[in-house]
Design an enzyme around this catalytic site. Structure first.
Site, PDB file in Angstrom:
ATOM      1  N   HIS A  79       0.875  -1.176   0.000  1.00  0.00           N
ATOM      2  CA  HIS A  79       0.000   0.000   0.000  1.00  0.00           C
ATOM      3  C   HIS A  79       0.909   1.223   0.000  1.00  0.00           C
ATOM      4  O   HIS A  79       1.961   1.233   0.654  1.00  0.00           O
ATOM      5  CB  HIS A  79      -0.979  -0.008   1.175  1.00  0.00           C
ATOM      6  N   ASP A  81      -0.318   4.511   0.454  1.00  0.00           N
ATOM      7  CA  ASP A  81      -0.790   5.643   1.257  1.00  0.00           C
ATOM      8  C   ASP A  81      -0.083   5.598   2.610  1.00  0.00           C
ATOM      9  O   ASP A  81       0.461   4.560   3.005  1.00  0.00           O
ATOM     10  CB  ASP A  81      -2.320   5.615   1.434  1.00  0.00           C
ATOM     11  N   ASP A 112       6.417   1.995   6.576  1.00  0.00           N
ATOM     12  CA  ASP A 112       5.002   1.628   6.382  1.00  0.00           C
ATOM     13  C   ASP A 112       4.396   2.464   5.275  1.00  0.00           C
ATOM     14  O   ASP A 112       3.753   3.468   5.547  1.00  0.00           O
ATOM     15  CB  ASP A 112       4.257   1.816   7.698  1.00  0.00           C
ATOM     16  N   GLU A 146      -5.301   2.026   2.252  1.00  0.00           N
ATOM     17  CA  GLU A 146      -5.114   0.968   3.258  1.00  0.00           C
ATOM     18  C   GLU A 146      -5.144   1.505   4.676  1.00  0.00           C
ATOM     19  O   GLU A 146      -5.668   0.871   5.576  1.00  0.00           O
ATOM     20  CB  GLU A 146      -3.794   0.225   3.020  1.00  0.00           C
ATOM     21  N   GLU A 147      -4.563   2.688   4.877  1.00  0.00           N
ATOM     22  CA  GLU A 147      -4.486   3.196   6.252  1.00  0.00           C
ATOM     23  C   GLU A 147      -5.874   3.565   6.784  1.00  0.00           C
ATOM     24  O   GLU A 147      -6.091   3.561   7.982  1.00  0.00           O
ATOM     25  CB  GLU A 147      -3.546   4.413   6.333  1.00  0.00           C
ATOM     26  N   GLU A 172       4.397  -5.306   3.697  1.00  0.00           N
ATOM     27  CA  GLU A 172       4.430  -4.492   4.928  1.00  0.00           C
ATOM     28  C   GLU A 172       5.688  -4.890   5.713  1.00  0.00           C
ATOM     29  O   GLU A 172       6.208  -5.988   5.555  1.00  0.00           O
ATOM     30  CB  GLU A 172       3.197  -4.806   5.796  1.00  0.00           C
ATOM     31  N   HIS A 370       3.992   4.446  11.762  1.00  0.00           N
ATOM     32  CA  HIS A 370       3.171   5.472  12.413  1.00  0.00           C
ATOM     33  C   HIS A 370       3.932   6.222  13.510  1.00  0.00           C
ATOM     34  O   HIS A 370       3.324   6.938  14.310  1.00  0.00           O
ATOM     35  CB  HIS A 370       1.876   4.879  13.020  1.00  0.00           C
TER      36      HIS A 370
HETATM   37 ZN    ZN Z   1       1.023  -0.475   6.481  1.00  0.00          ZN
END
Ligand code: ZN
Length: 400
Positions: A79, A81, A112, A146-147, A172, A370
């Site tokens: 992903h 985003d 991520d 995805e987030e 991931e 994150h």
């Molecule tokens: Zn992720």
């Protein structure tokens, strides 16, 4: 044409700087969920430039880039985003600097999980350099949203675009370990109802606040008795929000809502989790339900799903796990460590919902996701790009 581990390893090493540069370039383009157009267009142009056989956008805006035209399908997914930057004062460098320094690439999304995306572009380049014409069509998917709602992009790919791979890899972050599952999750909205009365005479009413409080304590107790799986760990429930209101702040409140974050271990389903909450709340429960989510992609399409992300794992001796092990061993002379993620990935749709075998293998560390000062090792990009290029060869070699 026969492809050897030595060739793949050599090219992954040759493309070391290029992999780091690719990651740096795509980190410099912010791509919060729903706002991925610029980064998707950049990735599509990079895949075209690398000579991929087909590059296109799906309805939501995910990039689908294919190498090879074999009868079976292998999908490798990143992903692209990212979440926001959080408190900017916690960062020691600009979150979108994409600086490459001391063997690291810095910035939001490096772990991520744009690192996986950069390694995938190099892997496609390697397969094209080596003239891959094996038994797989290898789909490199660079997915959106995805987030906000993990798996929605893949439900769209499978259910709307008809892309149903035989095997899938999530890139991931796994610190270049091989993962084979993670807990599922769901969101639950529980409502309670009271009877409002003047604040001066509470005995005339029935307080939604006390019902909500009783429900919250019941969730704390429920959490203690949830199931445990030896590999995936324990199911959990958290009250993430309580909202209570009535006709005025000088009244007995008549409406209450608890928002629940539920992590589901092996064997736990949405139906079970909802029934448990209902039972724990007893007669205080007015309603217990799963909210829906509507994702709108930058490319125009929308897709709706429940906020339910089914648990998944595949066995240690599954052909895809064994194939991943073989690829790793042929490249690096040793087996990868096998494990699981703590967080949730697009695997919830690929394997959890649709039963397509999936493994994880990605550059960077899960605990950088994150977090401020996110970064990924350039070494990991080299390892991951070699692994993705070698996997279709290894899967075929052993007849899987
Ligand atoms: Zn992720």
């Amino acid at each position: 044409m026969k492809i050897t581990a030595e060739q793949v390893r050599g090219l992954a090493e040759k493309y070391r700087d290029s992999s780091a540069e690719t990651l740096s370039t795509i980190v410099k383009i912010p791509s919060f969920s729903g706002k991925e157009e610029a980064v998707c267009r950049k990735i599509a142009s990079m895949c075209k430039e690398a000579g991929f056989d087909e590059v296109r956008f799906d309805g939501l805006g995910s990039v689908i880039a294919r190498v090879g035209s074999g009868p079976r399908k292998l999908a490798i997914d990143a992903h692209i985003d990212t979440v926001g930057v959080g408190d900017p004062t916690r960062w020691t460098t600009d979150p979108f600097s994409g600086i490459v320094r001391d063997g690291l690439v810095l910035g939001r999304g490096t772990a991520d999980q744009k690192g996986g995306a950069a390694a995938m572009i190099s892997a496609g380049r390697i397969l094209k350099d080596l003239g891959y014409d094996g038994g797989f069509s290898v789909y490199f998917t660079f997915t959106v949203l995805e987030e906000d709602c993990d798996g929605l992009c893949w439900r769209y790919l499978i259910e709307k675009e008809g892309l149903r791979p035989d095997f899938a890899v999530s890139t991931e972050p796994t610190s270049c370990r091989l993962y084979r599952g993670h807990r599922g999750r769901m969101e639950i909205e529980a409502r309670v109802r009271g009877i409002s009365a003047h604040g001066s005479a509470p005995e005339r009413g029935e307080s939604a606040a006390y019902k909500a409080a009783r429900a919250a304590i019941a969730m704390e107790k429920l959490n203690e008795r949830l199931a445990v799986d030896e590999f995936l760990g324990k199911g959990t429930i958290v009250v993430s929000k309580i909202d209570v209101h009535g006709p005025s702040q000088c009244a007995v409140p008549d409406q209450g809502m608890l928002y629940l974050d539920r992590r589901l271990t092996w064997g736990e389903t949405a139906e079970l989790a909802i029934a448990q909450v209902r039972e724990a709340m007893s007669t205080d429960a007015e309603s217990v339900a799963m909210p829906a989510y509507e994702g709108k992609g930058w490319h125009g399409a929308s897709y709706v799903q429940d906020l339910y992300f089914p648990t998944w794992k595949i066995p240690e001796d599954h052909p895809l796990v064994t194939g991943g092990r073989d690829a790793h061993r042929s490249l690096f002379g040793r087996d990868p460590e096998v494990g699981k993620w703590t967080f949730s990935t697009n695997g919830v749709a690929i394997c959890g919902k649709h039963g397509i075998p999936c493994i994880g293998f990605g550059p960077g560390d899960e605990d950088k996701a994150h977090a401020p000062n996110e970064h990924t090792r350039v070494d990991d990009l080299v390892v991951a790009s070699a692994f993705y290029a070698m996997l279709p060869v290894a899967l075929e070699k052993s007849g899987r």
